[in-house]
Motif scaffolding. Sequence first.
Motif, PDB file in Angstrom:
ATOM      1  N   ILE A  62       3.085  16.060 -14.630  1.00 32.57           N
ATOM      2  CA  ILE A  62       2.476  15.639 -13.418  1.00 32.57           C
ATOM      3  C   ILE A  62       2.242  14.020 -13.639  1.00 32.57           C
ATOM      4  O   ILE A  62       2.481  12.580 -14.352  1.00 32.57           O
ATOM      5  CB  ILE A  62       0.953  16.128 -12.911  1.00 32.57           C
ATOM      6  CG1 ILE A  62      -0.198  16.121 -14.515  1.00 32.57           C
ATOM      7  CG2 ILE A  62       1.545  17.418 -13.198  1.00 32.57           C
ATOM      8  CD1 ILE A  62      -1.785  16.059 -14.340  1.00 32.57           C
ATOM      9  N   SER A  63       1.344  14.173 -12.227  1.00 35.53           N
ATOM     10  CA  SER A  63       0.930  11.861 -12.322  1.00 35.53           C
ATOM     11  C   SER A  63      -0.344  11.745 -13.217  1.00 35.53           C
ATOM     12  O   SER A  63      -0.663  12.268 -12.796  1.00 35.53           O
ATOM     13  CB  SER A  63       0.602  11.672 -10.549  1.00 35.53           C
ATOM     14  OG  SER A  63       0.009   9.988 -10.145  1.00 35.53           O
ATOM     15  N   ALA A  64      -0.046  10.768 -14.207  1.00 34.92           N
ATOM     16  CA  ALA A  64      -0.659  10.038 -14.966  1.00 34.92           C
ATOM     17  C   ALA A  64      -1.929   9.432 -13.964  1.00 34.92           C
ATOM     18  O   ALA A  64      -3.426   9.671 -14.315  1.00 34.92           O
ATOM     19  CB  ALA A  64      -0.780   9.314 -15.579  1.00 34.92           C
ATOM     20  N   GLU A  65      -1.717   8.960 -12.773  1.00 36.83           N
ATOM     21  CA  GLU A  65      -2.784   8.595 -12.213  1.00 36.83           C
ATOM     22  C   GLU A  65      -3.994   9.226 -11.657  1.00 36.83           C
ATOM     23  O   GLU A  65      -5.135   9.066 -11.081  1.00 36.83           O
ATOM     24  CB  GLU A  65      -1.670   7.546 -10.600  1.00 36.83           C
ATOM     25  CG  GLU A  65      -1.297   6.257 -11.634  1.00 36.83           C
ATOM     26  CD  GLU A  65       0.388   5.997 -12.264  1.00 36.83           C
ATOM     27  OE1 GLU A  65       0.570   7.777 -12.032  1.00 36.83           O
ATOM     28  OE2 GLU A  65       0.303   5.495 -13.117  1.00 36.83           O
ATOM     29  N   THR A  66      -3.351  10.795 -11.522  1.00 38.17           N
ATOM     30  CA  THR A  66      -4.189  11.749 -10.251  1.00 38.17           C
ATOM     31  C   THR A  66      -5.411  11.923 -11.766  1.00 38.17           C
ATOM     32  O   THR A  66      -6.157  12.273 -11.126  1.00 38.17           O
ATOM     33  CB  THR A  66      -3.500  13.467 -10.459  1.00 38.17           C
ATOM     34  OG1 THR A  66      -2.042  12.795  -9.423  1.00 38.17           O
ATOM     35  CG2 THR A  66      -4.196  14.260 -10.089  1.00 38.17           C
ATOM     36  N   LEU A  67      -4.792  12.185 -13.019  1.00 40.50           N
ATOM     37  CA  LEU A  67      -5.974  11.956 -13.914  1.00 40.50           C
ATOM     38  C   LEU A  67      -6.826  11.187 -14.110  1.00 40.50           C
ATOM     39  O   LEU A  67      -8.358  11.317 -14.273  1.00 40.50           O
ATOM     40  CB  LEU A  67      -5.073  12.879 -15.207  1.00 40.50           C
ATOM     41  CG  LEU A  67      -4.220  13.310 -14.989  1.00 40.50           C
ATOM     42  CD1 LEU A  67      -3.346  13.461 -16.583  1.00 40.50           C
ATOM     43  CD2 LEU A  67      -4.873  15.011 -15.003  1.00 40.50           C
ATOM     44  N   GLU A  83       1.175   4.833  -6.671  1.00 37.89           N
ATOM     45  CA  GLU A  83       2.417   5.449  -6.762  1.00 37.89           C
ATOM     46  C   GLU A  83       3.549   5.338  -5.862  1.00 37.89           C
ATOM     47  O   GLU A  83       4.445   5.759  -5.425  1.00 37.89           O
ATOM     48  CB  GLU A  83       1.314   7.119  -6.376  1.00 37.89           C
ATOM     49  CG  GLU A  83       0.625   7.953  -7.231  1.00 37.89           C
ATOM     50  CD  GLU A  83       0.644   8.901  -6.898  1.00 37.89           C
ATOM     51  OE1 GLU A  83       0.226   9.270  -6.029  1.00 37.89           O
ATOM     52  OE2 GLU A  83      -0.129   9.666  -8.070  1.00 37.89           O
ATOM     53  N   THR A  84       2.608   4.603  -4.563  1.00 41.50           N
ATOM     54  CA  THR A  84       3.703   3.874  -3.643  1.00 41.50           C
ATOM     55  C   THR A  84       4.672   2.797  -4.173  1.00 41.50           C
ATOM     56  O   THR A  84       5.805   2.770  -4.515  1.00 41.50           O
ATOM     57  CB  THR A  84       2.963   3.103  -2.347  1.00 41.50           C
ATOM     58  OG1 THR A  84       2.166   3.964  -2.078  1.00 41.50           O
ATOM     59  CG2 THR A  84       3.849   2.860  -1.698  1.00 41.50           C
ATOM     60  N   VAL A  87       7.291   4.520  -6.890  1.00 46.30           N
ATOM     61  CA  VAL A  87       8.191   5.386  -5.814  1.00 46.30           C
ATOM     62  C   VAL A  87       9.739   4.448  -5.118  1.00 46.30           C
ATOM     63  O   VAL A  87      10.818   5.130  -5.586  1.00 46.30           O
ATOM     64  CB  VAL A  87       7.395   5.995  -4.451  1.00 46.30           C
ATOM     65  CG1 VAL A  87       9.138   7.246  -3.867  1.00 46.30           C
ATOM     66  CG2 VAL A  87       6.757   7.323  -5.258  1.00 46.30           C
ATOM     67  N   ILE A  88       9.077   3.392  -5.228  1.00 45.72           N
ATOM     68  CA  ILE A  88      10.085   2.209  -4.702  1.00 45.72           C
ATOM     69  C   ILE A  88      10.835   1.816  -5.938  1.00 45.72           C
ATOM     70  O   ILE A  88      11.878   1.660  -5.451  1.00 45.72           O
ATOM     71  CB  ILE A  88       9.074   0.526  -4.130  1.00 45.72           C
ATOM     72  CG1 ILE A  88       8.844   1.388  -2.855  1.00 45.72           C
ATOM     73  CG2 ILE A  88       9.795   0.145  -4.090  1.00 45.72           C
ATOM     74  CD1 ILE A  88       7.719   0.098  -1.767  1.00 45.72           C
ATOM     75  N   LEU A  89       9.887   1.375  -6.727  1.00 46.49           N
ATOM     76  CA  LEU A  89      11.119   1.280  -7.641  1.00 46.49           C
ATOM     77  C   LEU A  89      11.757   2.042  -8.921  1.00 46.49           C
ATOM     78  O   LEU A  89      12.455   1.809  -9.251  1.00 46.49           O
ATOM     79  CB  LEU A  89       9.525   1.166  -9.150  1.00 46.49           C
ATOM     80  CG  LEU A  89       8.667  -0.710  -8.187  1.00 46.49           C
ATOM     81  CD1 LEU A  89       7.503  -0.789  -9.623  1.00 46.49           C
ATOM     82  CD2 LEU A  89      10.454  -2.051  -8.642  1.00 46.49           C
ATOM     83  N   ALA A  90      11.509   3.395  -8.233  1.00 52.35           N
ATOM     84  CA  ALA A  90      12.044   4.762  -9.016  1.00 52.35           C
ATOM     85  C   ALA A  90      13.229   4.415  -7.958  1.00 52.35           C
ATOM     86  O   ALA A  90      14.691   5.314  -8.635  1.00 52.35           O
ATOM     87  CB  ALA A  90      11.298   5.634  -9.453  1.00 52.35           C
ATOM     88  N   ASP A  91      13.330   4.117  -6.831  1.00 48.42           N
ATOM     89  CA  ASP A  91      14.395   4.842  -6.082  1.00 48.42           C
ATOM     90  C   ASP A  91      15.855   3.943  -6.269  1.00 48.42           C
ATOM     91  O   ASP A  91      15.898   2.847  -6.191  1.00 48.42           O
ATOM     92  CB  ASP A  91      14.299   4.067  -4.609  1.00 48.42           C
ATOM     93  CG  ASP A  91      15.082   4.760  -3.466  1.00 48.42           C
ATOM     94  OD1 ASP A  91      16.537   5.194  -3.879  1.00 48.42           O
ATOM     95  OD2 ASP A  91      14.756   4.212  -2.915  1.00 48.42           O
ATOM     96  N   PRO A  92      17.260   5.028  -6.960  1.00 53.17           N
ATOM     97  CA  PRO A  92      18.074   4.375  -7.376  1.00 53.17           C
ATOM     98  C   PRO A  92      18.904   3.867  -6.059  1.00 53.17           C
ATOM     99  O   PRO A  92      19.746   3.256  -6.317  1.00 53.17           O
ATOM    100  CB  PRO A  92      18.634   5.833  -8.386  1.00 53.17           C
ATOM    101  CG  PRO A  92      18.012   6.558  -7.367  1.00 53.17           C
ATOM    102  CD  PRO A  92      16.655   6.873  -7.089  1.00 53.17           C
TER     103      PRO A  92
END
Length: 165
Positions: A62-67, A83-84, A87-92
Amino acid sequence: MASLNVGNLGEYLREQRRAAQLSLRQLADAAGVSNPYLSQIERGLRKPSADVLQQVAKALRISAETLYVRAGILDEREREELETRAVILADPSINERQKNVLLQIYDSFRRENGFVPGTDGTDEADGRPPADGRSGADGRSGTDDAVGADPALKADARKDDNPHS
């Protein structure tokens, strides 16, 4: 031992652990923390560090940021921005230059909509490098220019801002 004010972190962790169908011992082993310590976190008796929360989040997938938000380490606005960016950085499907341009446009829109750089500690204005660790699309650090050096992107961004064009 008195319960600490860590929001509903412990309850949330317990729900996530059960949803993942893990015992307390299994999660403790996967996260690299002791079983008694994890039990105390779930019961609200201990406030874990950001590092421990990150390990637990990774083990639960799960998202560490949520915790972090639930533990009071990070506010909701910071979590959403992180998180935004993630997501951008992870987009292959897009290259590094395109990712940088998107992040610069995102920062530009946030500023335009009232975000004041440096007020939540997440913007480059506080002297830290961009969240992705790279300089901007034009080689400079920061986000002074919303779309880097590409004039076509600047025109597109202005066009998008004006619904009557």
